[in-house]
Design a protein around this motif. Structure first.
Motif, mmCIF file in Angstrom:
data_model
loop_
_atom_site.group_PDB
_atom_site.id
_atom_site.type_symbol
_atom_site.label_atom_id
_atom_site.label_comp_id
_atom_site.label_asym_id
_atom_site.label_seq_id
_atom_site.Cartn_x
_atom_site.Cartn_y
_atom_site.Cartn_z
ATOM 1 N N MET B 278 27.852 88.181 31.859
ATOM 2 C CA MET B 278 28.259 86.824 31.507
ATOM 3 C C MET B 278 27.320 86.222 30.466
ATOM 4 O O MET B 278 27.745 85.583 29.511
ATOM 5 N N MET B 279 26.027 86.509 30.681
ATOM 6 C CA MET B 279 25.040 85.974 29.752
ATOM 7 C C MET B 279 25.260 86.583 28.365
ATOM 8 O O MET B 279 25.205 85.881 27.351
ATOM 9 N N SER B 280 25.521 87.881 28.368
ATOM 10 C CA SER B 280 25.715 88.556 27.089
ATOM 11 C C SER B 280 26.961 88.030 26.375
ATOM 12 O O SER B 280 26.963 87.811 25.168
ATOM 13 N N MET B 281 28.009 87.775 27.156
ATOM 14 C CA MET B 281 29.227 87.202 26.566
ATOM 15 C C MET B 281 28.941 85.825 25.969
ATOM 16 O O MET B 281 29.366 85.497 24.869
ATOM 17 N N LEU B 282 28.207 85.051 26.741
ATOM 18 C CA LEU B 282 27.899 83.688 26.317
ATOM 19 C C LEU B 282 27.082 83.689 25.026
ATOM 20 O O LEU B 282 27.405 82.997 24.064
ATOM 21 N N LEU B 283 26.040 84.531 25.022
ATOM 22 C CA LEU B 283 25.173 84.579 23.843
ATOM 23 C C LEU B 283 25.931 85.130 22.637
ATOM 24 O O LEU B 283 25.807 84.621 21.526
ATOM 25 N N ALA B 284 26.745 86.174 22.891
ATOM 26 C CA ALA B 284 27.528 86.734 21.793
ATOM 27 C C ALA B 284 28.497 85.689 21.260
ATOM 28 O O ALA B 284 28.738 85.590 20.061
ATOM 29 N N GLY B 285 29.017 84.869 22.187
ATOM 30 C CA GLY B 285 29.913 83.789 21.781
ATOM 31 C C GLY B 285 29.209 82.807 20.862
ATOM 32 O O GLY B 285 29.737 82.410 19.820
ATOM 33 N N ILE B 286 27.977 82.460 21.235
ATOM 34 C CA ILE B 286 27.211 81.529 20.405
ATOM 35 C C ILE B 286 26.923 82.164 19.047
ATOM 36 O O ILE B 286 27.074 81.537 18.003
ATOM 37 N N ALA B 287 26.565 83.467 19.087
ATOM 38 C CA ALA B 287 26.267 84.161 17.839
ATOM 39 C C ALA B 287 27.506 84.257 16.953
ATOM 40 O O ALA B 287 27.412 84.240 15.729
ATOM 41 N N SER B 288 28.682 84.337 17.594
ATOM 42 C CA SER B 288 29.914 84.441 16.787
ATOM 43 C C SER B 288 30.137 83.178 15.975
ATOM 44 O O SER B 288 30.827 83.210 14.963
ATOM 45 N N ILE B 289 29.586 82.070 16.448
ATOM 46 C CA ILE B 289 29.720 80.839 15.670
ATOM 47 C C ILE B 289 29.057 81.030 14.312
ATOM 48 O O ILE B 289 29.594 80.635 13.277
ATOM 49 N N ALA B 290 27.897 81.708 14.317
ATOM 50 C CA ALA B 290 27.225 82.009 13.055
ATOM 51 C C ALA B 290 28.128 82.859 12.169
ATOM 52 O O ALA B 290 28.217 82.656 10.956
ATOM 53 N N LEU B 291 28.824 83.795 12.815
ATOM 54 C CA LEU B 291 29.733 84.677 12.079
ATOM 55 C C LEU B 291 30.898 83.880 11.488
ATOM 56 O O LEU B 291 31.332 84.115 10.362
ATOM 57 N N LEU B 292 31.380 82.923 12.269
ATOM 58 C CA LEU B 292 32.465 82.064 11.813
ATOM 59 C C LEU B 292 32.026 81.273 10.582
ATOM 60 O O LEU B 292 32.750 81.177 9.586
ATOM 61 N N VAL B 293 30.811 80.723 10.675
ATOM 62 C CA VAL B 293 30.280 79.969 9.539
ATOM 63 C C VAL B 293 30.158 80.880 8.327
ATOM 64 O O VAL B 293 30.502 80.501 7.206
ATOM 65 N N GLY B 294 29.708 82.125 8.562
ATOM 66 C CA GLY B 294 29.639 83.110 7.475
ATOM 67 C C GLY B 294 30.997 83.348 6.854
ATOM 68 O O GLY B 294 31.130 83.430 5.630
ATOM 69 N N GLY B 295 32.011 83.439 7.704
ATOM 70 C CA GLY B 295 33.373 83.644 7.226
ATOM 71 C C GLY B 295 33.835 82.487 6.356
ATOM 72 O O GLY B 295 34.453 82.672 5.304
ATOM 73 N N ILE B 296 33.496 81.279 6.787
ATOM 74 C CA ILE B 296 33.859 80.105 5.996
ATOM 75 C C ILE B 296 33.155 80.159 4.641
ATOM 76 O O ILE B 296 33.729 79.810 3.606
ATOM 77 N N GLY B 297 31.913 80.644 4.643
ATOM 78 C CA GLY B 297 31.171 80.813 3.390
ATOM 79 C C GLY B 297 31.898 81.747 2.443
ATOM 80 O O GLY B 297 32.019 81.469 1.241
ATOM 81 N N ILE B 298 32.405 82.846 2.991
ATOM 82 C CA ILE B 298 33.153 83.797 2.171
ATOM 83 C C ILE B 298 34.397 83.143 1.592
ATOM 84 O O ILE B 298 34.705 83.250 0.404
ATOM 85 N N MET B 299 35.098 82.425 2.459
ATOM 86 C CA MET B 299 36.326 81.768 2.031
ATOM 87 C C MET B 299 36.030 80.783 0.902
ATOM 88 O O MET B 299 36.751 80.731 -0.097
ATOM 89 N N ASN B 300 34.963 80.036 1.092
ATOM 90 C CA ASN B 300 34.563 79.058 0.087
ATOM 91 C C ASN B 300 34.280 79.734 -1.253
ATOM 92 O O ASN B 300 34.783 79.321 -2.299
ATOM 93 N N MET B 301 33.511 80.830 -1.187
ATOM 94 C CA MET B 301 33.164 81.514 -2.421
ATOM 95 C C MET B 301 34.410 82.092 -3.093
ATOM 96 O O MET B 301 34.570 82.015 -4.313
ATOM 97 N N MET B 302 35.305 82.647 -2.285
ATOM 98 C CA MET B 302 36.500 83.254 -2.867
ATOM 99 C C MET B 302 37.400 82.191 -3.503
ATOM 100 O O MET B 302 37.982 82.422 -4.564
ATOM 101 N N LEU B 303 37.497 81.037 -2.837
ATOM 102 C CA LEU B 303 38.332 79.968 -3.402
ATOM 103 C C LEU B 303 37.764 79.501 -4.741
ATOM 104 O O LEU B 303 38.507 79.304 -5.711
ATOM 105 N N THR B 304 36.445 79.358 -4.785
ATOM 106 C CA THR B 304 35.804 78.974 -6.048
ATOM 107 C C THR B 304 36.088 80.029 -7.103
ATOM 108 O O THR B 304 36.418 79.723 -8.253
#
Lengths: 234, 405
Positions: B278-304
């Protein structure tokens, strides 16, 4: 019906192009009729705002007319989808724009190869054809130069090589000398003449009578209406 | 058929060139690409480091569980007013259950140890001979508590290394006498200080002294035992033994609820693994937020990028590129950015995790699952967040694009 079409090389019949501007409809092309024989060298002369760019877009299959019939090399273009239109552009038409528009990250040879890349030609054949075309336009010693290492005239030659490399049925040039000085412009016109002599079909769009005169046949376009001009260069 | 292969190989050549063009486009804007890649890198690194470290922790815990007397369970009795604990008779019955090899009561007390006028408080644990049979490493020197000791309530004890150092400095304690709450005991053995201890000791800690359980009972004045370690033949049978115990104990305690609890190694291990999961799921979930933000960064760069390269797109379309080919070009670009961040993130995440494991003193194990996860995540992020900009590029009208020339 099909039989009729396949015999026609290029014909436009009652082409109308209208744009919706808010409530008003503005007619940019009004009942344009134009037909060309294979191997003809034609220039479309008109001031800016006359509708000549719109006409070029339709001839070049970048845009579709609101009504009328357009047949290119035996194929009815009117109601094709975007994918088919890009196939026709790839197979039938070589574009030359006012600003040569080379891709800055690619060298001359790669720029010329570009249309062949999208047509799916093998790398070896692609290279050979691009090099042959660059030699043909007199750039044998500039194959691996990047756009910023080439003069405006040289860039325009690259653009011509790129337009010819697919062996198009129709060479479509929009103000090909617009960005060049007189001397370079003259050289490009000489090259066009040579291409025409070798049997290429050319349509050149320009606002400059001196340039238009290089073609064997000139048509005028004013306010979206086309009229035949006198032959200037028999 | 020939036509089909021509089309296929043509598509392949086009793909190769698209990859090349994507690479040079990415390298063209080094700083921007680097920052975009960094977003994905951090996300993937966090996910990988967390998942690998936690799986290392989990492996190390279950390893140590397996190493310490896997086949034991503990029975803790709170009792009722009528029956406060387990009598010798009850323990005998439990010892005779199927799959049970033996039982050992645990009686814990705090007592004052006096040796030659030096007194201190220590923890004492009353055990029987079974404990020492099943925990062979418990005795460092001397002898264990025997059946005879428990039967005759002998006053003998085993003492810890701490006690040896504080009360028997410079003397051999074996055979010496110490006073436990003013009763004289003979030291017969030294307790091994070891990590390899049984479940009973992991739950209560290693005591300072072991004495026979019968002697301990006599000292406390209690008639019954509240904590019992049950040694079973195989950990697989712990559930069966649990069932047997319930059938035996329920009538003894008049079927009252919550008067005793059974903890098997298995159930503790399961609970721990569940918690870690459960802890690992929770932490991985939190870490995925960083991944999501990274994804938004990619989207932003591609749109530009799409906006900046309108003319290029228009030109390519004019010379015959199909919408799908344009879309592919941009998808490759976002995919390459994302996968580059992903691969770097995997490497750094593994290094980080190895360092963490090293600091915590647990064995680092390379998890191929985590690598696959990192590759999969970053590839998916690249495609998902690149999709819409690529689609936008493919739908640009060549006329509008060329008008900007």
């Amino acid at each position: 019906m099909n039989q009729d079409i396949s015999n026609v090389f290029f014909s436009m019949k009652d082409i109308v192009k209208q744009y919706q501007m808010g409530e008003e409809v503005s007619t940019v092309l009004n009942n344009v009729n134009l037909s060309i024989q294979e191997g003809e060298y034609l220039s479309v002369l008109g001031p800016s705002g006359s509708g000549k760019s719109t006409l070029m877009n339709i001839i070049g299959c970048l845009d579709l007319p609101t009504s009328g019939e357009y047949i290119l090399h035996g194929q009815r273009v009117n109601d094709l989808g975007e994918k088919e239109l890009s196939r026709i552009r790839s197979r039938e038409i070589g574009f030359i724009f006012q600003n040569s528009q080379m891709l800055p990250l690619l060298d001359a040879q790669k720029n010329v190869e570009l249309p062949l890349i999208y047509a799916g030609v093998r790398p070896k054949e692609r290279r050979e054809r691009a090099q042959e075309m660059l030699r043909h336009v007199g750039l044998a010693d500039r194959m691996h130069h990047y756009p910023n290492q080439l003069s405006g005239g040289q860039q325009q030659r690259v653009a011509i090589a790129r337009a010819l490399v697919t062996r198009p049925t129709l060479l479509l040039a929009d103000e090909p000398t617009g960005a060049l000085d007189q001397k370079m412009g003259r050289q490009i016109m000489e090259l066009f003449q040579e291409l025409s002599d070798n049997g290429h079909t050319i349509i050149m769009i320009t606002h400059d009578l001196n340039i238009a005169k290089h073609a064997r046949r000139v048509v005028h376009i004013i306010d979206g209406e086309l009229s035949e001009g006198e032959a200037v260069n028999p | 058929m020939k036509h089909f292969f021509q089309k296929l190989s043509g598509g392949f050549y086009m793909f190769v060139e698209s990859v090349k063009m994507s690479v040079s486009n990415i390298l063209q804007n080094k700083m921007r690409s680097f920052l975009t890649v960094l977003g994905i890198l951090i996300g993937v690194m966090a996910v990988i480091a967390l998942v690998t470290t936690i799986s290392g922790v989990s492996t190390s815990i279950s390893d140590s569980f397996l190493s310490m007397g896997a086949g034991s369970m503990t029975l803790t009795v709170t009792g009722t007013e009528l029956k406060t604990g387990l009598t010798d008779e009850d323990m005998e019955k439990i010892a005779q259950l199927e799959h049970v090899n033996g039982v050992c009561p645990s009686i814990s007390l705090n007592s004052t140890v006096t040796v030659e006028d030096v007194s201190d408080s220590f923890t004492v644990s009353g055990k029987n001979d079974y404990f020492f049979v099943h925990t062979p490493n418990a005795v460092a020197r001397g002898r264990a508590i025997s059946r005879l000791d428990t039967d005759s309530q002998n006053r003998v004890c085993l003492i810890s290394q701490d006690l040896v150092e504080s009360h028997f400095y410079g003397v051999d304690p074996l055979g010496k006498t110490l006073y436990l709450d003013n009763r004289d005991f003979t030291v017969v053995g030294i307790i091994q200080e070891d990590e390899d201890v049984s479940i009973a000791t992991i739950l209560t800690g290693t005591p300072d002294l072991y004495i026979p359980h019968s002697t301990a009972l006599k000292m406390t004045g209690a008639a019954s035992v509240n904590s019992l370690t049950i040694y079973i033949d195989d950990i697989e049978n712990s559930e069966a033994v649990e069932g047997e115990l319930e059938t035996l104990l329920d009538p003894l305690f008049n079927y009252e609820d919550d008067v005793y609890s059974i903890n098997s190694m298995e159930s503790i291990g399961d609970t721990m693994e569940e918690m870690l999961g459960m802890m690992s799921m929770l932490l991985a979930g939190i870490a995925s937020i960083a991944l999501l933000v990274g994804g938004i960064g990619i989207m932003n760069m591609m749109l530009t990028s799409v906006t900046e390269r309108t003319v290029e797109i228009g030109l390519k379309k004019a010379i015959g590129a199909e919408p799908g080919q344009i879309q592919l070009q941009f998808l490759i670009e976002s995919f390459l950015l994302s996968i580059a961040g992903g691969l770097a993130g995997i490497v750094l995440g593994i290094l980080l995790s190895a360092a963490l494991c090293n600091v915590m003193g647990i064995t680092f194990t390379l998890s191929y699952g985590a690598i696959a996860l990192g590759v999969g995540f970053s590839a998916a992020v690249g495609i998902i967040f690149g999709w819409s900009p690529a689609r936008k590029a493919s739908r640009l009208s060549p006329i509008d694009a060329l008008r900007r020339m």
